[in-house]
Design a protein around this motif. Structure first.
Motif, PDB file in Angstrom:
ATOM      1  N   PRO A 137      90.415  90.303  95.804  1.00 18.94           N
ATOM      2  CA  PRO A 137      90.788  90.480  94.395  1.00 18.94           C
ATOM      3  C   PRO A 137      89.581  90.563  93.461  1.00 18.94           C
ATOM      4  CG  PRO A 137      92.264  88.916  95.440  1.00 18.94           C
ATOM      5  CD  PRO A 137      91.192  89.207  96.446  1.00 18.94           C
ATOM      6  N   ALA A 138      88.566  89.728  93.690  1.00 16.67           N
ATOM      7  CA  ALA A 138      87.388  89.745  92.817  1.00 16.67           C
ATOM      8  C   ALA A 138      86.605  91.041  92.982  1.00 16.67           C
ATOM      9  CB  ALA A 138      86.501  88.544  93.115  1.00 16.67           C
ATOM     10  N   GLU A 139      86.461  91.522  94.227  1.00 14.59           N
ATOM     11  CA  GLU A 139      85.755  92.783  94.461  1.00 14.59           C
ATOM     12  C   GLU A 139      86.492  93.940  93.799  1.00 14.59           C
ATOM     13  OE1 GLU A 139      83.668  91.897  98.828  1.00 14.59           O
ATOM     14  OE2 GLU A 139      85.673  92.784  98.695  1.00 14.59           O
ATOM     15  N   ARG A 140      87.794  93.955  93.971  1.00  9.98           N
ATOM     16  CA  ARG A 140      88.587  95.041  93.379  1.00  9.98           C
ATOM     17  C   ARG A 140      88.457  95.037  91.870  1.00  9.98           C
ATOM     18  NH1 ARG A 140      94.802  96.645  94.913  1.00  9.98           N
ATOM     19  NH2 ARG A 140      95.140  98.213  93.299  1.00  9.98           N
ATOM     20  N   THR A 141      88.533  93.865  91.271  1.00 14.67           N
ATOM     21  CA  THR A 141      88.436  93.774  89.821  1.00 14.67           C
ATOM     22  C   THR A 141      87.074  94.238  89.328  1.00 14.67           C
ATOM     23  OG1 THR A 141      89.987  91.913  89.830  1.00 14.67           O
ATOM     24  CG2 THR A 141      88.666  92.223  87.844  1.00 14.67           C
ATOM     25  N   ALA A 142      86.012  93.794  89.995  1.00 13.90           N
ATOM     26  CA  ALA A 142      84.660  94.200  89.586  1.00 13.90           C
ATOM     27  C   ALA A 142      84.489  95.710  89.711  1.00 13.90           C
ATOM     28  CB  ALA A 142      83.619  93.468  90.429  1.00 13.90           C
ATOM     29  N   PHE A 143      84.970  96.274  90.808  1.00 14.93           N
ATOM     30  CA  PHE A 143      84.824  97.714  91.039  1.00 14.93           C
ATOM     31  C   PHE A 143      85.629  98.517  90.018  1.00 14.93           C
ATOM     32  CE2 PHE A 143      86.402 101.658  92.908  1.00 14.93           C
ATOM     33  CZ  PHE A 143      85.208 102.280  93.280  1.00 14.93           C
ATOM     34  N   VAL A 144      86.896  98.177  89.845  1.00 16.98           N
ATOM     35  CA  VAL A 144      87.751  98.941  88.942  1.00 16.98           C
ATOM     36  C   VAL A 144      87.247  98.844  87.499  1.00 16.98           C
ATOM     37  CG1 VAL A 144      90.065  99.065  87.920  1.00 16.98           C
ATOM     38  CG2 VAL A 144      89.804  98.842  90.396  1.00 16.98           C
ATOM     39  N   LEU A 145      86.902  97.647  87.064  1.00 17.42           N
ATOM     40  CA  LEU A 145      86.478  97.479  85.675  1.00 17.42           C
ATOM     41  C   LEU A 145      85.145  98.161  85.402  1.00 17.42           C
ATOM     42  CD1 LEU A 145      87.473  93.800  84.829  1.00 17.42           C
ATOM     43  CD2 LEU A 145      88.767  95.914  84.463  1.00 17.42           C
ATOM     44  N   HIS A 146      84.182  98.021  86.325  1.00 14.58           N
ATOM     45  CA  HIS A 146      82.857  98.588  86.082  1.00 14.58           C
ATOM     46  C   HIS A 146      82.772 100.066  86.465  1.00 14.58           C
ATOM     47  CE1 HIS A 146      78.615  99.597  86.979  1.00 14.58           C
ATOM     48  NE2 HIS A 146      78.404  98.912  85.876  1.00 14.58           N
ATOM     49  N   ASP A 147      83.135 100.394  87.708  1.00 14.89           N
ATOM     50  CA  ASP A 147      82.923 101.755  88.193  1.00 14.89           C
ATOM     51  C   ASP A 147      83.963 102.744  87.679  1.00 14.89           C
ATOM     52  OD1 ASP A 147      81.186 100.150  89.788  1.00 14.89           O
ATOM     53  OD2 ASP A 147      81.146 101.726  91.309  1.00 14.89           O
ATOM     54  N   VAL A 148      85.179 102.277  87.436  1.00 17.99           N
ATOM     55  CA  VAL A 148      86.232 103.189  86.989  1.00 17.99           C
ATOM     56  C   VAL A 148      86.350 103.203  85.464  1.00 17.99           C
ATOM     57  CG1 VAL A 148      88.700 103.735  87.107  1.00 17.99           C
ATOM     58  CG2 VAL A 148      87.497 102.912  89.153  1.00 17.99           C
ATOM     59  N   PHE A 149      86.373 102.000  84.843  1.00 16.33           N
ATOM     60  CA  PHE A 149      86.621 101.938  83.409  1.00 16.33           C
ATOM     61  C   PHE A 149      85.367 101.675  82.577  1.00 16.33           C
ATOM     62  CE2 PHE A 149      90.846 101.289  85.168  1.00 16.33           C
ATOM     63  CZ  PHE A 149      91.598 102.151  84.371  1.00 16.33           C
ATOM     64  N   GLY A 150      84.225 101.508  83.224  1.00 14.94           N
ATOM     65  CA  GLY A 150      82.963 101.468  82.499  1.00 14.94           C
ATOM     66  C   GLY A 150      82.656 100.199  81.746  1.00 14.94           C
ATOM     67  N   LEU A 151      83.273  99.070  82.100  1.00 13.81           N
ATOM     68  CA  LEU A 151      82.945  97.808  81.440  1.00 13.81           C
ATOM     69  C   LEU A 151      81.564  97.336  81.907  1.00 13.81           C
ATOM     70  CD1 LEU A 151      86.059  97.906  80.930  1.00 13.81           C
ATOM     71  CD2 LEU A 151      86.028  95.410  81.098  1.00 13.81           C
ATOM     72  N   PHE A 153      78.815  94.469  83.111  1.00 10.52           N
ATOM     73  CA  PHE A 153      78.983  93.343  84.025  1.00 10.52           C
ATOM     74  C   PHE A 153      79.187  92.030  83.276  1.00 10.52           C
ATOM     75  CE2 PHE A 153      76.901  96.186  87.214  1.00 10.52           C
ATOM     76  CZ  PHE A 153      77.966  96.184  88.110  1.00 10.52           C
ATOM     77  N   ALA A 154      78.722  91.970  82.032  1.00  7.04           N
ATOM     78  CA  ALA A 154      79.004  90.779  81.220  1.00  7.04           C
ATOM     79  C   ALA A 154      80.504  90.686  80.936  1.00  7.04           C
ATOM     80  CB  ALA A 154      78.213  90.832  79.914  1.00  7.04           C
ATOM     81  N   GLU A 155      81.120  91.833  80.610  1.00  3.31           N
ATOM     82  CA  GLU A 155      82.559  91.851  80.364  1.00  3.31           C
ATOM     83  C   GLU A 155      83.341  91.593  81.649  1.00  3.31           C
ATOM     84  OE1 GLU A 155      83.036  95.056  76.730  1.00  3.31           O
ATOM     85  OE2 GLU A 155      82.387  95.801  78.704  1.00  3.31           O
ATOM     86  N   VAL A 156      82.868  92.167  82.753  1.00  3.81           N
ATOM     87  CA  VAL A 156      83.517  91.915  84.046  1.00  3.81           C
ATOM     88  C   VAL A 156      83.458  90.431  84.368  1.00  3.81           C
ATOM     89  CG1 VAL A 156      83.443  92.377  86.527  1.00  3.81           C
ATOM     90  CG2 VAL A 156      83.014  94.236  84.901  1.00  3.81           C
ATOM     91  N   GLY A 157      82.316  89.811  84.066  1.00  5.32           N
ATOM     92  CA  GLY A 157      82.157  88.381  84.324  1.00  5.32           C
ATOM     93  C   GLY A 157      83.157  87.534  83.559  1.00  5.32           C
ATOM     94  N   GLU A 158      83.473  87.955  82.322  1.00  2.00           N
ATOM     95  CA  GLU A 158      84.479  87.222  81.549  1.00  2.00           C
ATOM     96  C   GLU A 158      85.839  87.282  82.227  1.00  2.00           C
ATOM     97  OE1 GLU A 158      84.686  87.632  77.233  1.00  2.00           O
ATOM     98  OE2 GLU A 158      82.903  88.894  77.341  1.00  2.00           O
ATOM     99  N   ALA A 159      86.161  88.429  82.817  1.00  2.00           N
ATOM    100  CA  ALA A 159      87.457  88.586  83.472  1.00  2.00           C
ATOM    101  C   ALA A 159      87.519  87.862  84.804  1.00  2.00           C
ATOM    102  CB  ALA A 159      87.761  90.073  83.674  1.00  2.00           C
ATOM    103  N   VAL A 160      86.429  87.923  85.557  1.00  2.00           N
ATOM    104  CA  VAL A 160      86.415  87.373  86.910  1.00  2.00           C
ATOM    105  C   VAL A 160      86.044  85.899  86.920  1.00  2.00           C
ATOM    106  CG1 VAL A 160      85.371  87.635  89.218  1.00  2.00           C
ATOM    107  CG2 VAL A 160      85.908  89.651  87.862  1.00  2.00           C
ATOM    108  N   ALA A 171      80.628  94.269  92.824  1.00  2.00           N
ATOM    109  CA  ALA A 171      80.840  95.703  92.666  1.00  2.00           C
ATOM    110  C   ALA A 171      80.076  96.499  93.714  1.00  2.00           C
ATOM    111  CB  ALA A 171      80.437  96.142  91.260  1.00  2.00           C
ATOM    112  N   ALA A 172      78.870  96.054  94.059  1.00  2.00           N
ATOM    113  CA  ALA A 172      78.074  96.758  95.067  1.00  2.00           C
ATOM    114  C   ALA A 172      78.752  96.695  96.431  1.00  2.00           C
ATOM    115  CB  ALA A 172      76.675  96.161  95.133  1.00  2.00           C
ATOM    116  N   ARG A 173      79.278  95.511  96.797  1.00  2.00           N
ATOM    117  CA  ARG A 173      79.988  95.391  98.077  1.00  2.00           C
ATOM    118  C   ARG A 173      81.232  96.271  98.080  1.00  2.00           C
ATOM    119  NH1 ARG A 173      79.044  89.703  97.689  1.00  2.00           N
ATOM    120  NH2 ARG A 173      81.254  89.336  97.231  1.00  2.00           N
ATOM    121  N   ALA A 174      81.962  96.244  96.973  1.00  2.00           N
ATOM    122  CA  ALA A 174      83.175  97.048  96.892  1.00  2.00           C
ATOM    123  C   ALA A 174      82.835  98.530  96.961  1.00  2.00           C
ATOM    124  CB  ALA A 174      83.915  96.737  95.586  1.00  2.00           C
TER     125      ALA A 174
END
Length: 315
Positions: A137-151, A153-160, A171-174
């Motif tokens: 779940p954490a990998e998916r969230t990081a990948f989708v938010l950063h690589d797909v929707f352009g957030l 990593f600070a914003e991704v960190g707030e979500a995760v 995100a790199a692993r994903a």
């Protein structure tokens, strides 16, 4: 926070044009994380209620209401995704996402429905969502938010709930996992559509050779019946097996097959006696079909069926 920000928040709180303008993007984020529009809509509604409660209770000022909502939706979706992991592991047969029709349907048999309320990134195909299911779940969230929707990593960190550096690693692993498993696909929509149309004709005809010519030798077919209707319990691998399965479906009667845009890619709808029974997502690469994703579970088709009934009733 300036007067303009106050107006944006007031509009969102009141459920007015401001919130309606944001809703498609928020639904797109939640759907990319969950693969379910029902769950995505629940998450977006929950985020809106939290924003409203925050305002009513005199919470801290929100400088970027859009960013706040995206992060809140992501955090809530991550919670749902974690709780859904066990259910999906025990799902009967392959799990496929709830399909989204992203354009008008030939003949208007089904209304666009969800496409009017969700903004999908072009990468969120059915086949890609299947790959994302294999991430944590954490990998998916990081990948989708950063690589797909352009957030960021600070914003991704707030979500995760992790540091930006940790989210960068997630995100790199994903990304590595996705790049090794994501299906190849043709970029040209018209070429993709020609192959899909030929596939529909072949499925309705008696020429298995024509169907085999369209299938990649290593094609994978996944059918999601959810244990509710008959479907293959395991992925079907290889052109010969996939062709035989598709030809075998004709013993249940001759269906009506309608072109549609499924999750942003050319796909098909199968009807039997006027009732939607299957949504088919197809991945095409180098002129051949590499994946066939068939959603037959009535629960995942219910939204489209309702939209189609509403369209017919308005006529």
């Amino acid at each position: 926070m300036n007067d303009h920000d106050d107006g944006v928040i007031d509009s969102v709180i009141d459920g007015g044009a401001g919130f309606e303008a944001l809703r498609p993007r928020l639904l797109g984020v939640a759907y990319g994380l969950l693969g379910s529009l029902d769950e995505a809509e629940d998450v977006v509604q929950d985020a809106w209620l939290r924003l409203r409660r925050h305002q009513e209770e005199g919470g801290a000022e929100i400088g970027d209401v859009t960013g706040w909502l995206v992060v809140t939706v992501s955090r809530l979706a991550l919670d749902v995704l974690r709780s859904a992991r066990h259910r999906r592991e025990e799902y009967v047969g392959p799990w496929l996402p709830e399909p989204v029709l992203t354009g008008p349907v030939a003949g208007g048999v089904v209304g666009t429905g969800p496409a009017e309320r969700v903004t999908l990134d072009e990468s969120i195909s059915m086949a890609m969502l299947v790959v994302l299911e294999s991430l944590s779940p954490a990998e998916r969230t990081a990948f989708v938010l950063h690589d797909v929707f352009g957030l960021t990593f600070a914003e991704v960190g707030e979500a995760v709930g992790r540091s930006p550096a940790a989210c960068r690693q997630l995100a790199a692993r994903a990304r590595s996992h996705v790049s090794s498993r994501a299906p190849r696909f043709d970029v040209d929509p018209s070429a993709h559509r020609r192959v899909v149309d030929a596939f529909a004709r072949a499925c309705l005809g008696d020429d298995i050779g024509a169907l085999l010519a369209l299938l990649d030798p290593e094609v994978v077919l996944r059918s999601d019946g959810g244990g509710v209707v008959r479907a293959a319990r395991r992925p079907v691998l290889g052109a010969a097996k996939v062709a035989r399965l598709l030809m075998g479906l004709r013993r249940f009667g001759r269906p009506e097959i309608v072109p549609a845009s499924v999750n942003g890619r050319p796909g098909l709808l199968r009807y039997r006696e006027g009732r939607l029974v299957t949504v088919i997502g197809l991945t095409v690469a180098d002129g051949r079909i590499t994946t066939v994703d068939m959603v037959l579970n009535p629960e995942k088709l219910a939204r489209l069926t309702r939209a189609g009934n509403e369209t017919r009733n308005r006529r």
